[in-house]
Design a protein around this motif. Structure first.
Motif, PDB file in Angstrom:
ATOM      1  N   ALA A  16      45.576 -16.491  -1.416  1.00 34.81           N
ATOM      2  CA  ALA A  16      45.289 -17.533  -0.432  1.00 34.81           C
ATOM      3  C   ALA A  16      46.454 -18.515  -0.334  1.00 34.81           C
ATOM      4  N   GLY A  17      46.975 -18.935  -1.497  1.00 36.78           N
ATOM      5  CA  GLY A  17      48.038 -19.928  -1.499  1.00 36.78           C
ATOM      6  C   GLY A  17      49.304 -19.419  -0.835  1.00 36.78           C
ATOM      7  N   LEU A  18      49.716 -18.194  -1.204  1.00 37.62           N
ATOM      8  CA  LEU A  18      50.929 -17.631  -0.618  1.00 37.62           C
ATOM      9  C   LEU A  18      50.782 -17.461   0.896  1.00 37.62           C
ATOM     10  N   SER A  19      49.619 -16.943   1.330  1.00 31.76           N
ATOM     11  CA  SER A  19      49.422 -16.733   2.772  1.00 31.76           C
ATOM     12  C   SER A  19      49.497 -18.057   3.510  1.00 31.76           C
ATOM     13  N   LEU A  20      48.857 -19.069   2.936  1.00 33.34           N
ATOM     14  CA  LEU A  20      48.836 -20.368   3.596  1.00 33.34           C
ATOM     15  C   LEU A  20      50.239 -20.945   3.684  1.00 33.34           C
ATOM     16  N   LEU A  27      43.543  -5.351   7.725  1.00 36.90           N
ATOM     17  CA  LEU A  27      43.861  -5.149   6.308  1.00 36.90           C
ATOM     18  C   LEU A  27      43.876  -3.666   5.952  1.00 36.90           C
ATOM     19  N   VAL A  28      42.814  -2.935   6.299  1.00 34.57           N
ATOM     20  CA  VAL A  28      42.786  -1.524   5.902  1.00 34.57           C
ATOM     21  C   VAL A  28      43.901  -0.758   6.607  1.00 34.57           C
ATOM     22  N   LEU A  29      44.195  -1.137   7.842  1.00 33.33           N
ATOM     23  CA  LEU A  29      45.262  -0.444   8.577  1.00 33.33           C
ATOM     24  C   LEU A  29      46.611  -0.657   7.885  1.00 33.33           C
ATOM     25  N   LEU A  83      48.903 -10.044   2.457  1.00 30.44           N
ATOM     26  CA  LEU A  83      49.372 -11.307   3.018  1.00 30.44           C
ATOM     27  C   LEU A  83      49.457 -11.255   4.541  1.00 30.44           C
ATOM     28  N   ILE A  84      49.837 -10.076   5.095  1.00 33.55           N
ATOM     29  CA  ILE A  84      50.041 -10.022   6.552  1.00 33.55           C
ATOM     30  C   ILE A  84      48.785 -10.419   7.341  1.00 33.55           C
ATOM     31  N   PRO A  85      47.627  -9.771   7.100  1.00 29.71           N
ATOM     32  CA  PRO A  85      46.451 -10.205   7.875  1.00 29.71           C
ATOM     33  C   PRO A  85      46.040 -11.640   7.593  1.00 29.71           C
ATOM     34  N   LEU A  86      46.218 -12.085   6.349  1.00 30.81           N
ATOM     35  CA  LEU A  86      45.811 -13.456   6.037  1.00 30.81           C
ATOM     36  C   LEU A  86      46.714 -14.469   6.735  1.00 30.81           C
ATOM     37  N   VAL A  87      48.015 -14.157   6.802  1.00 29.50           N
ATOM     38  CA  VAL A  87      48.924 -15.051   7.526  1.00 29.50           C
ATOM     39  C   VAL A  87      48.560 -15.053   9.010  1.00 29.50           C
ATOM     40  N   ALA A  88      48.268 -13.866   9.542  1.00 32.78           N
ATOM     41  CA  ALA A  88      47.884 -13.772  10.955  1.00 32.78           C
ATOM     42  C   ALA A  88      46.644 -14.610  11.227  1.00 32.78           C
TER      43      ALA A  88
END
Lengths: 223, 220
Positions: free
Chosen positions: A31-35, A75-77, A91-96
């Motif tokens: 969570a922290g890194l994505s944020l 995420l699964v993709l 991280l990619i979907p969470l950043v998106a």
């Protein structure tokens, strides 16, 4: 309630690589890194678009489009595509997920600053960058923080999904518990994530008290 | 999976009989909570404007609800509403919709300028007539903006329900993951985004139709 005692009362759940402290740290890492990444992208972009007025359409379009993206599918993709070696695929979907609320609120915050205030700052001889840094950002801060808070809560809540593709985090208790019909674990995990989200919410309320100048926070309750 | 194209579009045609019920299920599970949410939010929002002191704590509760992760709520509900039922998915989504819509209704109603309200009173409007002819029409754009957010998020969130056995198109994600096969996942994502886009577009059109004065003035 017995389920909660079964889960939280079990000492085995509190130590080792499967223990709550480790899972919590993993969760916070995702969570922290994505944020952080989302902030690095969205805040400068939002400030620039809000300040120059260029590319406003981009903000409006991307905001609602990104809200529609299903995180689980993304995420699964991505994990299927890149493999599970590192945490990058998570991280990619969470950043998106986190970029749109931060971007929209930063942009709206800057654009919503009273034009008289902005003109007065120019009139006092401040340059563009100084106006942005000394006047626009402090006045827009409550909205920027609101965007960060919304993004943080969503990211903390959604990071649970990482467990579905075999990664760690608090979602493991939920997903593994579901798979093995171990309800105490599932509910315990859900409670932990909810508590974490509330804690984040609270941290942002505190941050708002500390960082927003009293003159600005006079008109509180901006949503 | 070598030499496999990322998406095999012929897969859609062959599997349409399987996809279509998922699509219908998805639409129902996403839209019913938003409709219920709107029907509940209108009277609650009116009450919120009338009794401001009650409204502030309500917003606090709403914020808390909004911060609960959907997957967690689905799971807590399973023992009560059952695994893989529509109810399990729709109850949390209704609350998320309320968390967006109630503040939208209140903000919309309180955005009526004072001089407009006073003019209505001076013209002898009864409170009910003022509500229907003045306050509600002025609140429409703000309420619809909230409705757009609630609808699009709802359509996207339904898919998480796949993890508790009933997520409409979200099932395609699980299916693709289990078979390590890109196509269903991509098709699922595209369908969810298209669905959300269509819903959003319809609400934008509704906004245009319902607020002709805003267009006339060129502000929307």
């Amino acid at each position: 309630m017995n389920w909660l005692i079964d889960f939280f009362g079990d000492p085995a759940n509190w130590s080792g690589p499967e223990g709550i402290p480790v899972r919590l740290l993993e969760h916070l890492e995702f969570a922290g890194l994505s944020l952080l990444l989302a902030m690095l992208i969205a805040i400068p972009l939002g400030l620039w678009i809000g300040h120059t007025g260029r590319g406003a359409l981009l903000v409006v379009l991307s905001a609602n489009a990104a809200r529609a993206l299903p995180t689980l599918g993304l995420l699964v993709l991505i994990v299927l595509f890149m493999g599970v070696g590192t945490i990058v695929p998570v991280l990619i979907p969470l950043v998106a997920l986190a970029v749109p609320p931060i971007l929209v609120n930063t942009y709206e915050g800057i654009r919503g600053v009273d034009p008289d205030l902005r003109d007065a700052a120019y009139g006092m001889g401040l340059r563009g960058g100084q106006v942005l840094g000394r006047v626009l950002v402090p006045v827009a801060l409550p909205l920027i923080l609101l965007g960060l808070r919304l993004a943080a809560i969503q990211v903390v809540a959604t990071a649970t999904v990482a467990a579905y593709v075999g990664l760690g985090g608090l979602g493991r208790y939920i997903i593994d518990g579901l798979a093995t019909k171990n309800y105490p674990s599932t509910i315990g995990g859900a409670v932990l994530v909810a508590l974490l989200a509330l804690l984040v919410q609270f941290a942002f309320v505190l941050a708002q008290r500390v960082t927003v100048s009293p003159g600005v926070s006079g008109r509180q309750d901006i949503r | 999976m070598d030499e496999e194209p990322l998406v095999r579009w012929d897969w859609i045609g062959r599997n349409w009989p399987r996809i279509q019920p998922l699509l219908e299920d998805h639409i129902v599970m996403a839209l019913v909570p938003v409709v219920i949410g709107l029907l509940v939010a209108l009277p609650l929002g009116l009450a919120g404007v009338r009794w401001r002191r009650l409204y502030q704590p309500t917003v606090g509760v709403m914020n808390v609800i909004y911060s609960l992760p959907s997957l967690a709520v689905f799971i807590v509900l399973i023992p009560i509403t059952g695994l893989a039922t529509r109810t399990t998915v729709m109850i949390p989504l209704t609350f998320y919709a309320l968390a967006v819509l109630i503040p939208a209704v209140v903000d919309g109603l309180t955005s009526v300028p004072d001089h407009v309200r006073q003019s209505a009173v001076a013209m002898g409007f009864t409170p009910l007539r003022r509500l229907l002819r003045v306050d509600l029409p002025i609140a429409v754009p703000v309420v619809l903006a909230g409705l757009r957010v609630a609808t699009v998020s709802s359509i996207s969130l339904v898919s998480v329900g796949a993890l508790v056995g009933r997520g409409g198109l979200g099932y395609l994600f699980i299916d693709g993951w289990q078979r390590q096969f890109y196509t269903p996942i991509v098709v699922g994502i595209v369908l969810v985004v298209v669905l959300a886009g269509l819903a959003d577009l319809m609400l934008v059109l509704a906004q245009r139709l319902l607020t002709p004065w805003a267009r006339a003035r060129g502000s929307a």
